[in-house]
Design a protein around this motif. Structure first.
Motif, PDB file in Angstrom:
ATOM      1  N   CYS A  29     -39.405  67.238  10.894  1.00  0.00           N
ATOM      2  CA  CYS A  29     -39.027  68.556  10.404  1.00  0.00           C
ATOM      3  C   CYS A  29     -38.667  68.428   8.917  1.00  0.00           C
ATOM      4  O   CYS A  29     -37.718  67.713   8.580  1.00  0.00           O
ATOM      5  CB  CYS A  29     -37.844  69.128  11.188  1.00  0.00           C
ATOM      6  SG  CYS A  29     -37.191  70.631  10.420  1.00  0.00           S
ATOM      7  N   CYS A  32     -34.896  69.571   8.175  1.00  0.00           N
ATOM      8  CA  CYS A  32     -33.862  68.593   8.556  1.00  0.00           C
ATOM      9  C   CYS A  32     -34.095  67.251   7.880  1.00  0.00           C
ATOM     10  O   CYS A  32     -33.201  66.407   7.874  1.00  0.00           O
ATOM     11  CB  CYS A  32     -33.874  68.323  10.054  1.00  0.00           C
ATOM     12  SG  CYS A  32     -33.624  69.736  11.109  1.00  0.00           S
ATOM     13  N   CYS A  48     -38.164  74.156  14.941  1.00  0.00           N
ATOM     14  CA  CYS A  48     -37.313  72.979  15.091  1.00  0.00           C
ATOM     15  C   CYS A  48     -36.265  73.292  16.151  1.00  0.00           C
ATOM     16  O   CYS A  48     -35.659  74.371  16.144  1.00  0.00           O
ATOM     17  CB  CYS A  48     -36.652  72.665  13.750  1.00  0.00           C
ATOM     18  SG  CYS A  48     -35.468  71.309  13.819  1.00  0.00           S
ATOM     19  N   CYS A  53     -30.783  74.265  12.527  1.00  0.00           N
ATOM     20  CA  CYS A  53     -31.975  74.368  11.670  1.00  0.00           C
ATOM     21  C   CYS A  53     -32.871  75.502  12.157  1.00  0.00           C
ATOM     22  O   CYS A  53     -32.926  76.568  11.572  1.00  0.00           O
ATOM     23  CB  CYS A  53     -32.735  73.044  11.662  1.00  0.00           C
ATOM     24  SG  CYS A  53     -34.290  73.092  10.768  1.00  0.00           S
TER      25      CYS A  53
HETATM   26 ZN    ZN Z   1     -35.216  71.087  11.511  1.00  0.00          ZN
END
Ligand code: ZN
Ligand code: ZN
Ligand code: ZN
Ligand code: ZN
Length: 351
Positions: A29, A32, A48, A53
């Motif tokens: 991701c 993140c 995600c 997030c």
């Molecule tokens: Zn994420």
């Protein structure tokens, strides 16, 4: 490298795209900046799964279609109908001829090594970019294999191209033969090398890239005091001399490898690769081994080198126990460490 976990609590490896324990889809991701469990809406859209997030995600084209990547893009960054490539695949300029048997598997192995390389560079926060970013020395990758002369009986034509792994003006070329374990091991033995790996090639060639980005016309004088004069003899002459005479006897005192003796640029590339080996191994220890771990991002060079040497012994022992070759076969003399410390200072001061 950090430890990554699936939502089911199983450990996730950096290379995975599916949890081996619960079967969930996984990927990188970009919001993140970590490996995550991702959730599909079954229409090609993902998000995600991390509550804090929840970013809307789109699979990299090389993930969705070619199956050689495991990264996602932020959906908001995807423009138009063009094939969307992730932050790492956007550096690929040439990919192997996928109509040739076995090339996809080789490409996959190359991508795995490339992702680890770029992960370390991002961790160290050193600058690189491509032509779309307007970066001064635009980085790009060519992954290709030698092409055989076409066997046309009635015409002796067709192009034969031999591909050399190397770096020129920001372009890193990797001959995909290096991703064939048997071929690579043959080359290792015939060149008398202690080890030869795909990621080792990447790390070496990126040393040449960063020489252009960080040292050329910037720190050449300082470079010369440690590595010697790269203009005298010039690269071509040095190359010829090396293949004629080989490395000078006793090189082990001052050089990390025989190849490093060839020219100051090769010495720097080999030292650069050694530094990336060091910080990667120490970083893995930092995140996994609960014994006096140090963070290679804040530790001094001596601490990093000391820990790497200790871990190197441990790694060698562990590999020997299961019949594998030593991952850290080099001997780090003060002269060699002095060169690698130059790389450390260079990257620390640039980050
Ligand atoms: Zn994420
Ligand atoms: Zn899982
Ligand atoms: Zn990708
Ligand atoms: Zn080189």
């Amino acid at each position: 490298m950090k430890k990554f976990f699936c939502n089911c609590t199983a450990i996730i490896f950096f290379e995975n795209n599916q949890c081996v324990s619960c079967g969930s889809e996984l990927g990188w991701c970009p919001a993140c900046k970590t490996m995550r469990t991702v959730i599909s809406d079954n229409n090609g859209n993902y998000h995600c799964s991390e509550q804090s997030c929840g970013a809307a995600l789109t699979k990299c084209y090389n993930h969705a279609v070619e199956n050689v990547c495991n990264r996602f893009l932020l959906t908001e960054s995807v423009t138009g109908a063009a094939e969307a490539f992730c932050d790492y695949c956007r550096f690929n300029e040439t990919i192997p001829d996928l109509s040739v048997d076995g090339n996809r598997e080789k490409w996959h192995r190359i991508e795995i090594a490339k992702r680890r390389l770029l992960y370390t560079l991002d961790m160290l926060n050193v600058p690189y970019g491509n032509s779309q970013d307007g970066f001064n020395t635009p980085l790009s990758f060519d992954f290709k294999g030698d092409t055989e002369k076409k066997r046309l009986l009635w015409l002796n034509m067709g192009k034969h191209e031999q591909v050399f792994t190397g770096h020129a003006d920001g372009k890193v070329t990797i001959n995909i033969r290096e991703a064939d374990d048997v071929e690579r091991e043959k080359a290792r033995v015939s060149f008398g090398e202690a080890h030869r790996t795909v990621i080792g090639h990447f790390r070496h060639e990126m040393g040449h890239y960063f020489w252009d980005v960080l040292i050329k016309e910037k720190q050449e004088e300082e470079f010369i005091t440690i590595f010697g004069d790269h203009n005298n003899p010039d690269y071509g002459t040095a190359l010829e001399l090396y293949y004629e005479n080989g490395a000078v006897p006793g090189w082990q005192q001052n050089f990390i490898s025989a190849y490093a003796t060839m020219h100051p640029w090769e010495d720097f590339a080999e030292s650069f690769a050694a530094y990336l080996d060091m910080v990667s191994v120490v970083d893995i220890a930092f995140h996994t081994i609960p014994v006096n771990p140090i963070d290679p991002l804040s530790a001094g060079f001596k601490e990093i080198a000391d820990q790497y040497t200790q871990l190197g012994l441990l790694l060698n022992e562990m590999n020997r126990a299961v019949g594998l070759i030593d991952p850290v076969p080099e001997v780090y003399t003060p002269a060699i460490l002095h060169k690698i410390e130059f790389v450390h200072d260079l990257l620390r001061n640039t980050a």
